[in-house]
Design a protein around this motif. Structure first.
Motif, PDB file in Angstrom:
ATOM      1  N   MET A  62      -5.898  15.732  26.898  1.00  0.00           N
ATOM      2  CA  MET A  62      -6.726  14.542  26.692  1.00  0.00           C
ATOM      3  C   MET A  62      -6.874  14.308  25.300  1.00  0.00           C
ATOM      4  O   MET A  62      -6.858  15.212  24.574  1.00  0.00           O
ATOM      5  N   HIS A  63      -6.914  12.758  25.345  1.00  0.00           N
ATOM      6  CA  HIS A  63      -7.180  12.313  24.165  1.00  0.00           C
ATOM      7  C   HIS A  63      -8.234  11.573  23.749  1.00  0.00           C
ATOM      8  O   HIS A  63      -8.597  10.876  24.904  1.00  0.00           O
ATOM      9  N   ILE A  64      -9.197  11.885  22.662  1.00  0.00           N
ATOM     10  CA  ILE A  64     -10.384  11.282  22.409  1.00  0.00           C
ATOM     11  C   ILE A  64     -10.519  10.624  21.016  1.00  0.00           C
ATOM     12  O   ILE A  64     -10.242  10.976  20.043  1.00  0.00           O
ATOM     13  N   THR A  65     -11.099   9.357  21.234  1.00  0.00           N
ATOM     14  CA  THR A  65     -11.346   8.642  19.805  1.00  0.00           C
ATOM     15  C   THR A  65     -12.896   8.552  19.732  1.00  0.00           C
ATOM     16  O   THR A  65     -13.582   8.143  20.823  1.00  0.00           O
ATOM     17  N   ALA A  66     -13.541   8.864  18.723  1.00  0.00           N
ATOM     18  CA  ALA A  66     -14.869   9.070  18.486  1.00  0.00           C
ATOM     19  C   ALA A  66     -15.313   7.679  17.846  1.00  0.00           C
ATOM     20  O   ALA A  66     -14.804   6.960  16.780  1.00  0.00           O
ATOM     21  N   GLU A  99     -24.969  11.744  18.967  1.00  0.00           N
ATOM     22  CA  GLU A  99     -23.946  12.029  18.022  1.00  0.00           C
ATOM     23  C   GLU A  99     -22.941  11.110  17.919  1.00  0.00           C
ATOM     24  O   GLU A  99     -22.518  10.684  16.734  1.00  0.00           O
ATOM     25  N   CYS A 100     -22.358  10.909  18.990  1.00  0.00           N
ATOM     26  CA  CYS A 100     -21.013   9.923  18.904  1.00  0.00           C
ATOM     27  C   CYS A 100     -20.868   9.379  20.519  1.00  0.00           C
ATOM     28  O   CYS A 100     -21.309  10.032  21.487  1.00  0.00           O
ATOM     29  N   TYR A 101     -19.936   8.396  20.582  1.00  0.00           N
ATOM     30  CA  TYR A 101     -19.357   7.909  21.907  1.00  0.00           C
ATOM     31  C   TYR A 101     -17.844   8.462  21.624  1.00  0.00           C
ATOM     32  O   TYR A 101     -17.284   8.587  20.734  1.00  0.00           O
ATOM     33  N   GLY A 102     -17.149   8.863  22.806  1.00  0.00           N
ATOM     34  CA  GLY A 102     -15.983   9.189  22.925  1.00  0.00           C
ATOM     35  C   GLY A 102     -15.117   8.421  23.899  1.00  0.00           C
ATOM     36  O   GLY A 102     -15.663   8.517  25.178  1.00  0.00           O
ATOM     37  N   LEU A 103     -14.220   7.575  23.574  1.00  0.00           N
ATOM     38  CA  LEU A 103     -13.108   7.063  24.633  1.00  0.00           C
ATOM     39  C   LEU A 103     -12.083   8.064  24.755  1.00  0.00           C
ATOM     40  O   LEU A 103     -11.580   8.560  24.038  1.00  0.00           O
ATOM     41  N   TRP A 104     -11.891   8.205  25.982  1.00  0.00           N
ATOM     42  CA  TRP A 104     -10.818   9.498  26.425  1.00  0.00           C
ATOM     43  C   TRP A 104      -9.924   8.918  27.413  1.00  0.00           C
ATOM     44  O   TRP A 104     -10.178   7.901  28.101  1.00  0.00           O
ATOM     45  N   HIS A 105      -8.692   9.305  27.376  1.00  0.00           N
ATOM     46  CA  HIS A 105      -7.778   9.189  28.508  1.00  0.00           C
ATOM     47  C   HIS A 105      -6.966  10.386  28.704  1.00  0.00           C
ATOM     48  O   HIS A 105      -6.615  11.226  27.525  1.00  0.00           O
ATOM     49  N   TRP A 125     -20.454  11.913  30.960  1.00  0.00           N
ATOM     50  CA  TRP A 125     -19.030  11.523  30.949  1.00  0.00           C
ATOM     51  C   TRP A 125     -19.059  10.680  32.157  1.00  0.00           C
ATOM     52  O   TRP A 125     -19.501  10.672  33.280  1.00  0.00           O
ATOM     53  N   LEU A 126     -18.265   9.593  31.943  1.00  0.00           N
ATOM     54  CA  LEU A 126     -18.144   8.475  32.868  1.00  0.00           C
ATOM     55  C   LEU A 126     -16.733   7.854  33.101  1.00  0.00           C
ATOM     56  O   LEU A 126     -15.796   8.007  32.104  1.00  0.00           O
ATOM     57  N   LEU A 181     -15.460   6.985  29.230  1.00  0.00           N
ATOM     58  CA  LEU A 181     -16.171   7.207  28.137  1.00  0.00           C
ATOM     59  C   LEU A 181     -17.245   8.277  28.216  1.00  0.00           C
ATOM     60  O   LEU A 181     -17.880   8.593  29.309  1.00  0.00           O
ATOM     61  N   SER A 182     -17.509   9.103  27.108  1.00  0.00           N
ATOM     62  CA  SER A 182     -18.472  10.335  26.968  1.00  0.00           C
ATOM     63  C   SER A 182     -19.287   9.730  25.868  1.00  0.00           C
ATOM     64  O   SER A 182     -18.916   9.130  24.905  1.00  0.00           O
ATOM     65  N   ILE A 183     -20.472  10.271  26.456  1.00  0.00           N
ATOM     66  CA  ILE A 183     -21.867   9.951  25.164  1.00  0.00           C
ATOM     67  C   ILE A 183     -22.096  11.528  24.880  1.00  0.00           C
ATOM     68  O   ILE A 183     -22.620  12.155  25.648  1.00  0.00           O
ATOM     69  N   PHE A 184     -21.898  11.768  23.672  1.00  0.00           N
ATOM     70  CA  PHE A 184     -22.551  13.181  23.166  1.00  0.00           C
ATOM     71  C   PHE A 184     -23.892  13.008  22.569  1.00  0.00           C
ATOM     72  O   PHE A 184     -24.007  12.352  21.546  1.00  0.00           O
ATOM     73  N   PHE A 185     -24.785  13.319  23.168  1.00  0.00           N
ATOM     74  CA  PHE A 185     -26.434  13.476  22.713  1.00  0.00           C
ATOM     75  C   PHE A 185     -26.408  14.436  21.754  1.00  0.00           C
ATOM     76  O   PHE A 185     -25.895  15.581  21.985  1.00  0.00           O
ATOM     77  N   ARG A 186     -27.798  14.298  20.814  1.00  0.00           N
ATOM     78  CA  ARG A 186     -27.981  15.417  20.147  1.00  0.00           C
ATOM     79  C   ARG A 186     -28.569  16.461  20.976  1.00  0.00           C
ATOM     80  O   ARG A 186     -28.965  16.141  22.295  1.00  0.00           O
ATOM     81  N   PRO A 187     -29.049  17.432  20.713  1.00  0.00           N
ATOM     82  CA  PRO A 187     -29.399  18.621  21.453  1.00  0.00           C
ATOM     83  C   PRO A 187     -30.693  18.038  22.410  1.00  0.00           C
ATOM     84  O   PRO A 187     -30.725  18.626  23.488  1.00  0.00           O
TER      85      PRO A 187
END
Length: 251
Positions: free
Chosen positions: A1-5, A17-23, A60-61, A70-76
């Motif tokens: 898996m490759h992720i771009t933040a 925290e950030c969004y991540g495009l993954w493929h 994760w969507l 697309l992933s969304i990394f939320f703060r705790p």
């Protein structure tokens, strides 16, 4: 898996925290349906790629017929503040996401399907979250401050001192931390420390386990190995045999 933040808007930095495009590399098989997942509210299986993923409450969507998403990394405590999602309610099962969170996911999946390119997905998520945040009065609080301190100090903290620093008793902090983050602050600190140790081990082709143990505040190498068993469910030798892509030799 490759992720771009991608970074969120400044107004959302306290929640996201950030969004991540993954493929993924395409694999043969039936087309996938549009999906959205969040991690279980109780302690999930350890992930060598992201040992601390649960603490950031990743959403994760994925769209139909696409090996990207697309992933969304939320703060705790980000999900708690934005959508009122209390991870503590799901100690033995998945926490209910709530109507507001489900509406956000549906709207974002629709925007992702309409977008001409996946590059537009992080901006779509940011726009929808900004609109939602404008209607909430929730702000980062004492729990966010404590979680931030734990992260900055890589888990080497005194929970009692952190509670005093935000004007709470230890019991008050534990109750609020559990409600907003989904785990006790002491366990959260232990996970953060182990996450740091794992990344130090991964950064070297031939790590010195004793040096890593001392650098991360463990009593000795045996203490680190006990924590390794605790969070992976395996001894180091068994873990690395089952995960040969990991370059870390067994202790």
């Amino acid at each position: 898996m490759h992720i771009t933040a991608f970074s969120p808007s400044p107004e959302l930095s306290g929640f996201v925290e950030c969004y991540g495009l993954w493929h993924n590399d395409p694999e043969p098989g039936p087309p996938a349906a549009a999906t959205a997942h969040s991690p279980p509210a109780d302690l999930p299986p350890f992930s060598a790629q992201d040992p601390l993923g649960f603490a950031r409450r990743m959403l994760w969507l994925r769209l139909p017929d696409r090996d990207e998403g697309l992933s969304i990394f939320f703060r705790p405590a980000g999900l708690y503040h934005l959508f009122g999602v209390s991870p503590a309610k799901g100690r033995t099962a998945r926490a209910e996401p709530g109507e507001a969170a489900l509406a956000f996911v549906d709207a974002l999946l629709h925007r992702m399907q309409e977008a001409g390119s996946h590059v537009a997905w992080p901006a779509a998520a940011d726009e929808l979250l900004l609109a939602h945040a404008a209607h909430t009065t929730a702000l980062p609080d004492a729990v966010d401050a404590v979680a931030g301190s734990i992260l900055r100090q890589e888990g080497r903290v005194s929970i009692e001192a952190l509670a005093q620093g935000v004007g709470l008793s230890r019991r008050q902090l534990e109750r609020r931390f559990l409600a907003e983050v989904g785990t006790a602050p002491k366990l959260y600190a232990s996970l953060v420390r182990f996450n740091h140790a794992f990344r130090l081990l991964a950064a070297s082709p031939a790590p010195n386990w004793q040096d890593v143990a001392y650098a991360c505040g463990y009593y000795d190498q045996a203490h680190l190995i006990r924590e390794f068993r605790r969070f992976t469910g395996q001894a180091p030798s068994a873990f690395f045999k089952a995960n040969p892509e990991q370059p870390i030799p067994a202790a």
